[in-house]
Design a protein around this motif. Structure first.
Motif, short mmCIF file in Angstrom:
data_model
loop_
_atom_site.label_atom_id
_atom_site.label_comp_id
_atom_site.label_asym_id
_atom_site.label_seq_id
_atom_site.Cartn_x
_atom_site.Cartn_y
_atom_site.Cartn_z
N GLY A 15 0.83 -1.14 0.07
CA GLY A 15 0.09 0.04 -0.09
C GLY A 15 0.61 1.38 0.00
O GLY A 15 0.24 2.42 -0.07
N GLY A 16 2.01 1.14 0.39
CA GLY A 16 3.18 2.32 0.21
C GLY A 16 3.52 2.79 -1.13
O GLY A 16 2.98 2.10 -2.24
N SER A 17 4.36 3.51 -1.09
CA SER A 17 4.86 4.26 -2.53
C SER A 17 6.55 4.36 -2.47
O SER A 17 7.01 4.42 -1.38
CB SER A 17 4.31 5.63 -2.71
N ARG A 19 9.55 6.10 -5.19
CA ARG A 19 9.79 6.71 -6.66
C ARG A 19 11.16 6.48 -7.13
O ARG A 19 12.17 6.52 -6.28
CB ARG A 19 9.70 8.19 -6.67
N ARG A 66 -1.58 2.75 -11.18
CA ARG A 66 -0.86 2.51 -9.83
C ARG A 66 0.61 3.45 -10.05
O ARG A 66 0.97 3.86 -9.11
CB ARG A 66 -0.61 1.33 -9.32
N PHE A 67 1.20 3.09 -11.20
CA PHE A 67 2.37 3.74 -11.54
C PHE A 67 2.33 4.80 -12.43
O PHE A 67 1.55 4.67 -13.22
CB PHE A 67 3.39 2.76 -12.19
N THR A 68 3.28 5.82 -12.31
CA THR A 68 3.50 7.02 -13.33
C THR A 68 4.86 6.98 -13.82
O THR A 68 5.78 7.32 -12.86
CB THR A 68 2.83 7.95 -12.61
N GLN A 81 7.07 6.67 -10.34
CA GLN A 81 6.46 6.73 -9.14
C GLN A 81 5.56 5.70 -8.92
O GLN A 81 4.57 5.40 -9.94
CB GLN A 81 5.40 8.12 -9.29
N MET A 82 5.75 4.62 -8.21
CA MET A 82 5.08 3.72 -7.85
C MET A 82 4.05 3.67 -6.43
O MET A 82 4.56 4.13 -5.32
CB MET A 82 6.04 2.50 -7.49
N ASN A 83 2.97 3.80 -6.63
CA ASN A 83 1.69 4.00 -5.54
C ASN A 83 1.01 2.63 -5.38
O ASN A 83 1.10 1.70 -6.22
CB ASN A 83 0.78 5.17 -5.88
N SER A 84 0.49 2.32 -4.35
CA SER A 84 -0.32 1.22 -3.95
C SER A 84 0.23 0.01 -4.10
O SER A 84 -0.13 -0.85 -4.76
CB SER A 84 -1.70 1.40 -4.74
N LEU A 85 1.52 -0.19 -3.82
CA LEU A 85 2.49 -1.26 -3.94
C LEU A 85 1.80 -2.62 -3.34
O LEU A 85 1.25 -2.51 -2.29
CB LEU A 85 3.95 -0.84 -3.49
#
Length: 123
Positions: A15-17, A19, A66-68, A81-85
């Motif tokens: 759930g973490g992020s 970059r 989830r990723f940008t 940028q990786m979110n909701s891992l």
């Protein structure tokens, strides 16, 4: 010749992020399409995301929303940028650059690779 150096990997809870950054040096060109791949032991290298010189992007279905991926051409740097891992995102992530034009998802379409950075997502 182009050298690519990734950074930003590490350990994060689900759930973490994180970059990731990829700094390019050498005979660089801000027009090079760039990509991120990932590879686990015993598995093929998997496409994650790509970005063109004009900022257009393409993502694997597994990371879409989830990723940008982004780039700063002035700094010759590409970011992921990786979110909701998720735990299944755990692996080594590689940055790549290709001399050709257009976005590509195949490993063989890229000419230069970084050494990789480990991302570990704990459950």
């Amino acid at each position: 010749q182009v050298q690519l150096v990734e950074s930003g990997g590490g350990l994060v809870q689900a759930g973490g992020s994180l970059r990731l950054s990829c700094a390019a040096s050498g005979r660089t060109s801000s027009n090079y399409p760039m990509g991120w791949f990932r590879q686990s032991p015993g598995k093929e290298r998997e496409f994650v995301a790509a970005i063109n010189w004009d900022g257009s992007t393409y993502y694997a279905d597994s990371v879409k929303d989830r990723f940008t991926i982004s780039r700063d051409n002035a700094k010759n740097t590409v970011y992921l940028q990786m979110n909701s891992l998720k735990p299944e995102d755990t692996t080594v992530y590689y940055c790549a650059a290709r001399r050709g034009f257009g976005l590509r998802v195949g490993e063989g379409d890229y000419d230069y690779w970084g050494q990789g950075t480990q991302v570990t997502v704990s459950s």
